[in-house]
Design a protein around this motif. Structure first.
Motif, mmCIF file in Angstrom:
data_model
loop_
_atom_site.group_PDB
_atom_site.id
_atom_site.type_symbol
_atom_site.label_atom_id
_atom_site.label_comp_id
_atom_site.label_asym_id
_atom_site.label_seq_id
_atom_site.Cartn_x
_atom_site.Cartn_y
_atom_site.Cartn_z
ATOM 1 N N LEU A 67 3.764 -5.324 -6.898
ATOM 2 C CA LEU A 67 4.016 -6.588 -6.205
ATOM 3 C C LEU A 67 4.806 -6.361 -4.928
ATOM 4 O O LEU A 67 4.494 -6.941 -3.878
ATOM 5 C CB LEU A 67 4.751 -7.548 -7.140
ATOM 6 C CG LEU A 67 5.007 -8.940 -6.585
ATOM 7 C CD1 LEU A 67 3.684 -9.641 -6.308
ATOM 8 C CD2 LEU A 67 5.837 -9.737 -7.570
ATOM 9 N N ILE A 68 5.792 -5.491 -4.974
ATOM 10 C CA ILE A 68 6.595 -5.199 -3.783
ATOM 11 C C ILE A 68 5.752 -4.472 -2.738
ATOM 12 O O ILE A 68 5.822 -4.781 -1.539
ATOM 13 C CB ILE A 68 7.841 -4.376 -4.168
ATOM 14 C CG1 ILE A 68 8.800 -5.265 -4.965
ATOM 15 C CG2 ILE A 68 8.536 -3.829 -2.932
ATOM 16 C CD1 ILE A 68 9.973 -4.539 -5.552
ATOM 17 N N GLU A 69 4.937 -3.526 -3.156
ATOM 18 C CA GLU A 69 4.063 -2.817 -2.214
ATOM 19 C C GLU A 69 3.099 -3.790 -1.540
ATOM 20 O O GLU A 69 2.845 -3.704 -0.340
ATOM 21 C CB GLU A 69 3.292 -1.720 -2.940
ATOM 22 C CG GLU A 69 4.158 -0.564 -3.373
ATOM 23 C CD GLU A 69 3.425 0.385 -4.303
ATOM 24 O OE1 GLU A 69 2.229 0.160 -4.581
ATOM 25 O OE2 GLU A 69 4.055 1.364 -4.757
ATOM 26 N N THR A 70 2.557 -4.712 -2.301
ATOM 27 C CA THR A 70 1.644 -5.712 -1.741
ATOM 28 C C THR A 70 2.375 -6.624 -0.763
ATOM 29 O O THR A 70 1.868 -6.932 0.319
ATOM 30 C CB THR A 70 1.012 -6.545 -2.869
ATOM 31 O OG1 THR A 70 0.342 -5.664 -3.765
ATOM 32 C CG2 THR A 70 0.019 -7.547 -2.325
ATOM 33 N N ALA A 71 3.566 -7.035 -1.120
ATOM 34 C CA ALA A 71 4.348 -7.924 -0.251
ATOM 35 C C ALA A 71 4.707 -7.250 1.065
ATOM 36 O O ALA A 71 4.867 -7.911 2.085
ATOM 37 C CB ALA A 71 5.611 -8.381 -0.974
ATOM 38 N N ILE A 72 4.833 -5.952 1.069
ATOM 39 C CA ILE A 72 5.148 -5.224 2.296
ATOM 40 C C ILE A 72 3.898 -4.968 3.126
ATOM 41 O O ILE A 72 3.912 -5.103 4.354
ATOM 42 C CB ILE A 72 5.861 -3.898 1.963
ATOM 43 C CG1 ILE A 72 7.265 -4.196 1.411
ATOM 44 C CG2 ILE A 72 5.963 -2.996 3.186
ATOM 45 C CD1 ILE A 72 7.978 -2.983 0.850
ATOM 46 N N THR A 73 2.793 -4.614 2.503
ATOM 47 C CA THR A 73 1.604 -4.210 3.259
ATOM 48 C C THR A 73 0.765 -5.373 3.781
ATOM 49 O O THR A 73 0.149 -5.248 4.840
ATOM 50 C CB THR A 73 0.706 -3.281 2.426
ATOM 51 O OG1 THR A 73 0.351 -3.946 1.206
ATOM 52 C CG2 THR A 73 1.400 -1.976 2.125
ATOM 53 N N ILE A 74 0.714 -6.495 3.070
ATOM 54 C CA ILE A 74 -0.137 -7.610 3.524
ATOM 55 C C ILE A 74 0.285 -8.138 4.892
ATOM 56 O O ILE A 74 -0.579 -8.316 5.763
ATOM 57 C CB ILE A 74 -0.211 -8.723 2.461
ATOM 58 C CG1 ILE A 74 -1.144 -8.277 1.346
ATOM 59 C CG2 ILE A 74 -0.713 -10.032 3.065
ATOM 60 C CD1 ILE A 74 -1.334 -9.274 0.244
ATOM 61 N N PRO A 75 1.571 -8.384 5.181
ATOM 62 C CA PRO A 75 1.920 -8.842 6.530
ATOM 63 C C PRO A 75 1.566 -7.825 7.619
ATOM 64 O O PRO A 75 1.146 -8.205 8.715
ATOM 65 C CB PRO A 75 3.434 -9.057 6.461
ATOM 66 C CG PRO A 75 3.728 -9.266 5.026
ATOM 67 C CD PRO A 75 2.730 -8.430 4.290
ATOM 68 N N ILE A 76 1.701 -6.548 7.302
ATOM 69 C CA ILE A 76 1.353 -5.517 8.292
ATOM 70 C C ILE A 76 -0.145 -5.529 8.566
ATOM 71 O O ILE A 76 -0.580 -5.475 9.722
ATOM 72 C CB ILE A 76 1.828 -4.130 7.808
ATOM 73 C CG1 ILE A 76 3.362 -4.101 7.767
ATOM 74 C CG2 ILE A 76 1.297 -3.023 8.702
ATOM 75 C CD1 ILE A 76 3.938 -2.892 7.079
ATOM 76 N N ILE A 77 -0.944 -5.624 7.541
ATOM 77 C CA ILE A 77 -2.401 -5.668 7.714
ATOM 78 C C ILE A 77 -2.814 -6.931 8.476
ATOM 79 O O ILE A 77 -3.675 -6.878 9.360
ATOM 80 C CB ILE A 77 -3.111 -5.575 6.344
ATOM 81 C CG1 ILE A 77 -2.917 -4.180 5.757
ATOM 82 C CG2 ILE A 77 -4.592 -5.905 6.459
ATOM 83 C CD1 ILE A 77 -3.372 -4.027 4.332
ATOM 84 N N LEU A 78 -2.203 -8.066 8.151
ATOM 85 C CA LEU A 78 -2.511 -9.310 8.873
ATOM 86 C C LEU A 78 -2.130 -9.210 10.339
ATOM 87 O O LEU A 78 -2.871 -9.665 11.217
ATOM 88 C CB LEU A 78 -1.811 -10.498 8.215
ATOM 89 C CG LEU A 78 -2.387 -10.952 6.880
ATOM 90 C CD1 LEU A 78 -1.520 -12.049 6.278
ATOM 91 C CD2 LEU A 78 -3.810 -11.430 7.045
ATOM 92 N N LEU A 79 -0.970 -8.640 10.646
ATOM 93 C CA LEU A 79 -0.533 -8.496 12.033
ATOM 94 C C LEU A 79 -1.477 -7.592 12.823
ATOM 95 O O LEU A 79 -1.833 -7.899 13.967
ATOM 96 C CB LEU A 79 0.894 -7.953 12.074
ATOM 97 C CG LEU A 79 1.583 -7.967 13.431
ATOM 98 C CD1 LEU A 79 1.701 -9.397 13.952
ATOM 99 C CD2 LEU A 79 2.941 -7.326 13.342
ATOM 100 N N ILE A 80 -1.930 -6.516 12.212
ATOM 101 C CA ILE A 80 -2.889 -5.627 12.878
ATOM 102 C C ILE A 80 -4.215 -6.356 13.110
ATOM 103 O O ILE A 80 -4.797 -6.271 14.197
ATOM 104 C CB ILE A 80 -3.091 -4.336 12.050
ATOM 105 C CG1 ILE A 80 -1.824 -3.485 12.106
ATOM 106 C CG2 ILE A 80 -4.296 -3.545 12.553
ATOM 107 C CD1 ILE A 80 -1.814 -2.312 11.148
ATOM 108 N N SER A 81 -4.688 -7.089 12.111
ATOM 109 C CA SER A 81 -5.954 -7.827 12.261
ATOM 110 C C SER A 81 -5.860 -8.878 13.354
ATOM 111 O O SER A 81 -6.751 -8.990 14.203
ATOM 112 C CB SER A 81 -6.337 -8.494 10.938
ATOM 113 O OG SER A 81 -6.510 -7.544 9.937
#
Length: 153
Positions: free
Chosen positions: A14-28
């Motif tokens: 859950l913590i890994e997902t919470a960290i990576t999703i905003p980064i992926i969204l910002l890149i997209s």
């Protein structure tokens, strides 16, 4: 095959997902925003070229040239064009078009069209202003385009 998590590893995914999703969204979002900026730049280059093509003709006035440039920009989907841009458009200013028909070009003269256009990133500017409110980094940019063509006659 069944895997079991240790008691202290249950929240790791859950913590890994919470960290990576905003980064992926910002890149997209960044990819789409810079694509829109590139498309806007290309519209400005083509509008300046069309304006220069009109400006080199003897029978065309400055008003005719500006009308052609503004029509090309409007057709290209740029909302901040003309003296009164649409109220729905979030423009930090209006596009400016300047014409110089007496640029020295060897033994001839040329016409030069300069366009300045206010561009704002729709998502990245607010995100940057949210992170660093005192910085000027999140403000809009002014895109510029110039075209030069030799006058007829």
């Amino acid at each position: 095959m069944r895997t079991t998590l240790k008691k202290d590893e249950r929240g790791a995914a859950l913590i890994e997902t919470a960290i990576t999703i905003p980064i992926i969204l910002l890149i997209s979002v960044g990819i789409f925003e810079f694509g829109k900026a590139y498309q806007t730049s290309q519209v400005l280059v083509n509008a300046a070229r069309e304006g220069a093509r009109q400006a080199i003709l003897v029978d065309k006035t400055d008003a005719d040239v500006i009308a052609v440039v503004e029509k090309y920009m409007t057709d290209g989907g740029l909302p901040c064009v003309g003296a009164n841009p649409p109220a729905a458009a979030k423009c930090s200013g209006s596009a400016t078009v300047s014409i110089n028909r007496t640029v020295a070009l060897g033994t001839n003269t040329a016409s030069q069209i300069d366009i300045q256009y206010p561009f704002n990133f729709m998502v990245l500017n607010p995100v940057v202003r949210m992170v660093t409110p005192a910085s000027k980094t999140g403000q809009g940019i002014t895109m510029k385009s110039t075209a030069l063509m030799r006058n007829e006659g």
